[in-house]
Design a protein around this motif. Structure first.
Motif, PDB file in Angstrom:
ATOM      1  N   ALA A  49       3.494  -3.095   6.854  1.00 32.94           N
ATOM      2  CA  ALA A  49       2.271  -3.033   7.372  1.00 32.94           C
ATOM      3  C   ALA A  49       1.320  -2.756   6.460  1.00 32.94           C
ATOM      4  N   GLY A  50       1.420  -1.795   5.478  1.00 32.63           N
ATOM      5  CA  GLY A  50       0.544  -1.572   4.472  1.00 32.63           C
ATOM      6  C   GLY A  50      -0.040  -2.503   3.591  1.00 32.63           C
ATOM      7  N   THR A  51      -0.917  -2.154   2.606  1.00 34.53           N
ATOM      8  CA  THR A  51      -1.195  -3.168   1.649  1.00 34.53           C
ATOM      9  C   THR A  51      -0.544  -2.687   0.410  1.00 34.53           C
ATOM     10  N   GLY A  52       0.351  -3.784  -0.012  1.00 35.74           N
ATOM     11  CA  GLY A  52       0.958  -3.781  -1.298  1.00 35.74           C
ATOM     12  C   GLY A  52       0.072  -4.582  -2.076  1.00 35.74           C
ATOM     13  N   TYR A  53       0.884  -5.596  -3.005  1.00 39.56           N
ATOM     14  CA  TYR A  53       0.267  -6.424  -3.697  1.00 39.56           C
ATOM     15  C   TYR A  53      -0.441  -7.672  -3.046  1.00 39.56           C
ATOM     16  N   GLN A  54       0.024  -7.929  -2.040  1.00 37.89           N
ATOM     17  CA  GLN A  54      -0.385  -8.614  -0.768  1.00 37.89           C
ATOM     18  C   GLN A  54      -0.680  -7.941   0.438  1.00 37.89           C
TER      19      GLN A  54
END
Ligand SMILES: NC(=O)c1ccc[n+]([C@@H]2O[C@H](COP(=O)([O-])OP(=O)(O)OC[C@H]3O[C@@H](n4cnc5c(N)ncnc54)[C@H](OP(=O)(O)O)[C@@H]3O)[C@@H](O)[C@H]2O)c1
Length: 330
Positions: A49-54
């Motif tokens: 769910a979170g924001t990684g590099y995308q």
């Protein structure tokens, strides 16, 4: 489509198959028929769910994924039916996409199988990781983990072609034989057969390591750190061993980097987008002269994509993992 977020290894339980009607292209769009999809470890992070590099993929949306497709209908300038393109297609058999997302394959560089394999993003990752980040130099003693995989097999061969003494780490006798015999590595370490990986790397690399290309992180990174030569470089390409870890792995040997005046650097291949053509030209020339090979691990049918994704995290793929979705010949 994405139905749930993976707690551990992703698989069919995280996806739902949907029979959507194909959408006729609007002005500036093309209707495509997917031929191949690339299956990559990064997909697991896109499912979170979170924001990684995308950005994470919202639940209920089509799974993100890159691949190769044939144009069936076009209302986009420069594209006609029969053209073969690469694009972020998503896990779908017949995507309709705007022309700006499509790139025509250059058949002079290689076949469709070459474009999904040794001219694809895994190979390009190995190219920039080895050369730009790793600063590969002739005669370097090089160590590569996940050496039989998509990125690893190209990394091993780039080092060999550039005149280095390269050792591959892989899981199991069959993969190690592939790395030694087909990729022509100088040495191999079967980490699954070794109780003490640090000692095994010491035996395989008695003079130490100038460049460690790390695809897995965790204990393998620690073991490689123990064998660095002066001015060693570590390329942090990936950390697949830690993807499902509940506790972060505490690296013990980081202090060794200081003792050898070494450096360690991560990177994302997407940041090299403007230079992909440089990598492809280099790789295509080595394919053409026969010095570069790639093993493709092909699964048949879109329904295999979720199964394939899980295979990466269990080490069940050998070579670059792809799914063949549609017919290759026009
Ligand atoms: N930096 C970038 O831009 C970039 C781009 C593409 C990929 N990557 C990274 O590069 C790495 C390789 O990706 P790939 O697509 O080429 O995958 P791959 O190597 O074809 O497949 C993954 C391999 O990782 C190994 N593995 C899985 N779990 C492991 C564990 N717990 N410990 C040790 N090894 C394990 C397995 O090989 P064995 O059977 O040999 O263990 C498996 O076959 C991944 O970490 C990926 O995230 C980074």
């Amino acid at each position: 489509m994405l139905a749930s977020r993976p707690a551990e290894i992703p698989g069919p339980h995280n996806f739902k198959a949907d029979a959507l009607p194909t959408r006729a292209p609007a002005a500036g769009e093309a209707l495509l028929e997917t031929i191949y999809l690339s299956i990559d470890p990064a997909m697991r992070s896109w499912m979170r769910a979170g924001t990684g590099y995308q950005q994470g993929i919202p639940l209920g949306e089509v799974m993100r994924g890159g691949g190769i497709a044939r144009v069936l209908e076009s209302r986009a300038e420069g594209f006609v039916p029969g053209d073969v393109v690469q694009a972020r297609l998503g896990w779908q058999t017949h995507p309709t996409l705007p022309a700006r997302y499509l790139q025509k394959l250059d058949p002079a560089l290689g076949t469709i199988e070459d474009w999904i394999g040794p001219l694809g993003l895994s190979a390009i990752t190995a190219y920039f990781g080895m050369r730009d980040i790793g600063g590969l130099r002739p005669n370097d003693r090089v160590l590569v983990s996940a050496a039989a995989g998509g990125v690893g097999q190209i990394a091993v061969q780039i080092a060999r072609i550039d005149g280095c003494q390269v050792t591959g780490i892989a899981g199991g006798a069959e993969k190690c034989a592939f790395v030694a015999n087909e990729l022509r590595a100088y040495g191999v370490v079967d980490y699954k057969a070794e109780a003490d990986l640090t000692a095994a790397i010491g035996r395989a690399c008695p003079d130490g390591v100038d460049l460690y290309f790390d695809n897995v992180g965790g204990p393998a990174l620690d073991a490689a750190l123990a064998h660095l030569r002066p001015d060693a470089r570590i390329v942090l390409c990936g950390r697949i061993s830690q993807a499902t870890a509940t506790e972060p792995y505490a690296v013990r040997n980081l202090h060794k980097l200081g003792a050898v005046h070494g450096r360690m650097q991560g990177f994302l291949v997407f940041n090299y987008h403007a230079r992909y053509h440089e990598a492809r030209r280099w790789l295509a020339a080595r394919l053409c002269d026969g010095s570069l090979k790639q093993r493709l691990h092909v699964l048949e049918g879109l329904e295999q994509a979720p199964i394939g994704l899980g295979m990466l995290f269990r080490g069940e793929n050998s070579g670059k993992l792809v799914v063949r979705v549609g017919r290759v010949a026009a």
